[in-house]
Motif scaffolding. Structure first.
Motif, PDB file in Angstrom:
ATOM      1  N   PHE A   1      59.450  34.861  56.147  1.00 34.66           N
ATOM      2  CA  PHE A   1      59.321  33.450  55.807  1.00 34.66           C
ATOM      3  C   PHE A   1      57.902  33.216  55.310  1.00 34.66           C
ATOM      4  O   PHE A   1      57.029  34.080  55.447  1.00 34.66           O
ATOM      5  N   ALA A   2      57.671  32.073  54.725  1.00 35.11           N
ATOM      6  CA  ALA A   2      56.344  31.776  54.173  1.00 35.11           C
ATOM      7  C   ALA A   2      55.815  30.461  54.728  1.00 35.11           C
ATOM      8  O   ALA A   2      56.578  29.529  55.031  1.00 35.11           O
ATOM      9  N   LYS A   3      54.518  30.390  54.867  1.00 36.39           N
ATOM     10  CA  LYS A   3      53.814  29.159  55.233  1.00 36.39           C
ATOM     11  C   LYS A   3      52.354  29.360  54.836  1.00 36.39           C
ATOM     12  O   LYS A   3      51.949  30.466  54.456  1.00 36.39           O
ATOM     13  N   THR A   4      51.570  28.305  54.890  1.00 31.47           N
ATOM     14  CA  THR A   4      50.142  28.445  54.586  1.00 31.47           C
ATOM     15  C   THR A   4      49.411  28.964  55.811  1.00 31.47           C
ATOM     16  O   THR A   4      49.784  28.681  56.954  1.00 31.47           O
ATOM     17  N   ALA A   5      48.368  29.755  55.554  1.00 31.31           N
ATOM     18  CA  ALA A   5      47.594  30.329  56.655  1.00 31.31           C
ATOM     19  C   ALA A   5      46.155  30.558  56.197  1.00 31.31           C
ATOM     20  O   ALA A   5      45.905  30.909  55.043  1.00 31.31           O
TER      21      ALA A   5
END
Length: 841
Positions: free
Chosen positions: A654-658
């Motif tokens: 999955f993707a998210k900002t980090a």
């Protein structure tokens, strides 16, 4: 003053197009001789005395140049299929077709305007009767000379509608004899006729002729008859008089702008003022009821207005005004690409982007301020990105055409922009060329070939079509490479080739794509660099040797599934945001699941960027079987809404900002963003949870580990030749992976020196090896000319240092020094890797 400018598709031109583009299907409604005569008289009746004189002169030229007309038909007879229609009798084919065109020009197209209507009608009737056999021989018994005239009527009527929508631009293009605009109008007109497109296609295929080739014949004939186009201009002016009440005046007012008035029937013409045209385009794009064609046409009008304004600009201030308008219009153009779905409309938007790039190139030669040139570079970069997005909706031929036009503009821009801006434009143009190659090699799977069972859709790639697309991709790559070279664009990499299998959206949560045995081998046999498999859930990029020897002669399957949040293992339910899309990826060879790959697979998954989020921070996370999650890199592409990453084995993602923040970067603000973004992606790590230790030297083993992690390379368990790499050392596997992939070498045959502090020239060589493997050209010593200490770079490192420097990965230090033996600190290493990451993804 140029009055009532617009366009007449001359009968000769339309007949030639009828012979190639298509003719009336059998049974199409037939126009009478009177109908055709009325169409011609409608135009002739508007001619003034000079126009009539020009027509009479052209008619006389026809009589005098019959032999030259025959010679102009050579391009037609290059196609053996035409002669074959005449049972191999080339002389009869040439004679019959020449006579038909000669008769058409002398007695119909350039008929005496003072003749009675009955004479003209008789000429038309005679043409139908005298040339039926010729048409039958050429196109088959279902089509006669009357059908050709019917096609002329249908196309002419469609031209009226198109021209009426935008008489100013088409009139100007026609009277200036703008070949590209005329071609565009012809194609648009014939596409709107009422004849069967299947018959059109069949006629084309049977004859083996192309629109471009017949257009060349038409131009050759027209030049023989009327070298100065006087008769054609008279007809064009007359046609506008007969169809609109718009009058153009190209005389300039005191303020340097063109004056004119508009009115009359049909849809209102687009504005020629660039600001107004850009505003009209924005209104159209924002109008939810606007059709794809209307959106594309409004963008075209604005782009043409900008191009004209850029060419008319006399001062730097004038040119900067154009650039300011382009800056705003580029946003509209970007939205237009989002709006349209039709391939033809997307092609028009690609043309608009090319035209805008041309206007920027023109303005760049007149703008003197650094700020203005910076704006030009930024706008050019954005417009190229927009063209790239539009390409995703075009067919391959149109994509190549747009890319070639953009290459020409980029070449002009490169001559006037600063070095950094020119390099950015060049790089993006090369990427655009590669996108055109990809479109040429794209096989869109028909919906009829998709099997749906429950929540799963599955398709099987067609090996024959992939073979065909591989050839098209290679041809397109050669074409793009030639275009770059011919326009003096020196790219740092060869244009890569790829073939794509594009699976239509079905709305299903799982999509499986089967690649029959031999599919991947086809890549190697055709020297294709990559096979893309694109689905709505995820996309994959494979090389011929991704699965190694085990896949040869066997089926390979790739699947991607959307996973429900509640189905996540253990702790992942709390670690994965509830609104995240989790994708489960799997691969199998011959029906057996495979976990590890010999070469990484390039994966793309969708991600919706939320307001306020930094696209650079978008990161992919892997969900391990125990529920733990960890970052594995990723580069977000706003143009596609996808985040791309490499994997040597599959799992759930999955993707998210980090972003990982560190407290000790105060003296390294130049590196803060890079370090914290790269740490957030899991590609580098701090010394502790809170500190990065940016000033510390970095060892050869540590840098090897960073490179392996960034490239997602598998870590082989094979033996190493280095005596100083101990069993059980934390770096043994990463050095083995880097060594197996030819990224690093030892200090000698059996010494690696893992704890040695890495130098700038050693980093440059490692980076160059990675880039060469990705298709970049080896560096040249001349690329090091800017460094005063270039002679201090070791001979074994010079080509690598040159490539890394040329591509802006390893930059010089104060005093124009490369400092080859200087130790790189952790902050410098992070920045270099970030620049490399940006290049590779």
């Amino acid at each position: 003053m140029i009055k009532k400018q617009t366009k007449l598709l001359t009968l000769l031109l339309c007949l030639l197009f009828a012979l190639t583009i298509g003719v009336g299907a059998a049974g199409a409604s037939s126009s009478t001789d009177q109908d055709v005569a009325n169409k011609i008289v409608e135009v002739y009746s508007c001619l003034n005395d000079s126009g009539k004189d020009a027509i009479n002169e052209a008619r006389g030229n026809v009589v005098e140049t019959e032999t030259e007309i025959e010679n102009s038909l050579d391009p037609i007879f290059e196609n053996t299929s035409v002669v074959e229609r005449y049972d191999g009798d080339a002389d009869k084919a040439r004679n019959d077709i020449t006579n038909m065109l000669y008769d058409l020009a002398k007695n119909v197209q350039y008929a005496d305007p003072d003749s009675s209507l009955e004479v003209l009608k008789d000429n038309i009737s005679s043409f139908r009767e005298d040339h039926n056999d010729t048409v039958t021989d050429l196109l088959g018994s279902d089509i006669d000379a009357g059908d050709l005239l019917d096609f002329y009527i249908a196309v002419t009527d469609n031209v009226k509608d198109i021209v009426r929508d935008n008489p100013v631009d088409y009139g100007t293009a026609l009277l200036n004899y703008d070949e590209s605009e005329i071609k565009s109008l012809f194609k648009e007109a014939y596409h709107k006729n009422n004849y069967s497109q299947e018959d059109v296609k069949s006629a084309l295929e049977d004859l083996g002729l192309t629109v471009e080739k017949l257009y060349e014949v038409r131009v050759n004939i027209n030049n023989k008859v009327d070298p100065n186009h006087d008769a054609e201009e008279a007809l064009l002016g007359a046609y506008l008089v007969s169809q609109t009440s718009i009058e153009l005046d190209t005389d300039t007012d005191d303020d340097g702008t063109s004056s004119g008035s508009s009115g009359g029937g049909g849809a209102p013409a687009g504005s020629s003022d660039p600001d107004e045209a850009a505003g009209e385009a924005e209104e159209t794009v924002d109008n939810p009821d606007a059709t794809d064609d209307e959106v594309a046409d409004s963008a075209n009008n604005a782009a043409d207005s900008l191009d004209s304004a850029a060419r008319d600009a006399e001062t730097s201030e004038d040119a900067e005004k154009v650039v300011d308008t382009v800056s705003g219009f580029s946003e509209t153009l970007d939205k237009a690409v989002d709006r349209v779905e039709d391939a033809d409309a997307a092609g028009k938007l690609g043309d608009s982007a090319s035209t805008v790039a041309s206007s920027l190139a023109e303005a760049a030669g007149k703008v003197t301020s650094d700020e203005g040139k910076q704006k030009i570079g930024e706008s050019a970069s954005k417009v190229i990105d927009t063209a790239s997005r539009a390409m995703d909706k075009m067919d391959g031929d149109k994509a190549s055409e747009v890319a070639e036009n953009m290459i020409k503009s980029a070449a002009s821009l490169g001559e006037t922009l600063g070095e950094d801006a020119a390099k950015d434009v060049t790089d993006k143009t090369v990427d655009l060329a590669e996108k055109a190659v990809e479109r040429a090699g794209t096989d869109k799977i028909p919906e009829s070939e998709v099997k749906v069972e429950g929540d799963k859709a599955s398709v099987e790639a067609n090996p024959d079509r992939i073979q065909e697309k591989a050839q098209k991709a290679l041809e397109a790559a050669e074409k793009m490479q030639s275009a770059l070279e011919e326009n003096g664009i020196e790219s740092g990499k060869e244009v890569s080739t790829s073939v794509s299998v594009e699976v239509p959206a079905t709305g299903k949560d799982e999509v499986e794509t089967n690649l029959p045995a031999g599919t991947l081998e086809t890549l190697a046999e055709n020297n294709v660099d990559k096979l893309n498999v694109k689905t709505e859930v995820a996309s994959f990029g494979l090389s011929a040797d991704t699965f190694g020897e085990e896949s040869k002669g066997k089926d390979v399957s790739l699947s991607a599934s959307n996973i429900n949040h509640e189905d996540l293992p253990g702790a992942a339910k709390n670690l994965v945001p509830s609104d995240s899309t989790v994708v489960d990826l799997n691969a199998s060879v011959d029906g057996n699941k495979t976990s590890n790959f010999e070469k990484p697979v390039e994966v793309s998954i969708p991600y919706t960027l939320n307001e306020g989020e930094d696209p650079d921070e978008v990161t992919v996370f892997v969900v391990n079987d125990d529920g733990a999650v960890e970052p594995v890199g990723g580069k977000y592409d706003p143009a596609t809404g996808q985040v791309k990453f490499n994997r040597s084995h599959f799992s759930k993602y999955f993707a998210k900002t980090a972003r990982k923040e560190f407290s000790d970067l105060g003296n390294f603000e130049w590196a803060r963003n890079t370090v914290e973004v790269m740490a957030g992606k899991g590609l580098i790590a701090g010394r502790t949870a809170a500190t990065f230790d940016p000033a510390a030297d970095i060892t050869r083993a540590e840098f090897s580990a960073l490179a392996v992690r960034m490239l997602a390379l598998e870590q082989p368990a094979e033996e190493l030749p280095f005596k100083d790499i101990a069993e059980g050392a934390w770096y043994r596997n990463v050095v083995a992976a880097a060594y197996a992939n030819n990224i690093v070498a030892g200090k000698s045959a059996d010494v690696f020196d893992p704890n040695g502090k890495i130098t700038r020239q050693e980093i440059a060589v490692i980076i160059s090896r990675i880039m060469v493997d990705e298709g970049y050209k080896q560096g040249k010593v001349s690329d090091l000319a800017a460094f005063k200490d270039q002679q201090q770079i070791s001979r074994w490192a010079r080509n690598g240092a040159a490539l890394a420097s040329r591509e802006g990965i390893v930059k010089g230090l104060p005093g124009s020094k490369f400092a080859p033996d200087e130790k790189a600190n952790r902050a410098q290493a992070a920045v270099m890797l970030y620049r490399l990451y940006e290049k590779l993804y």
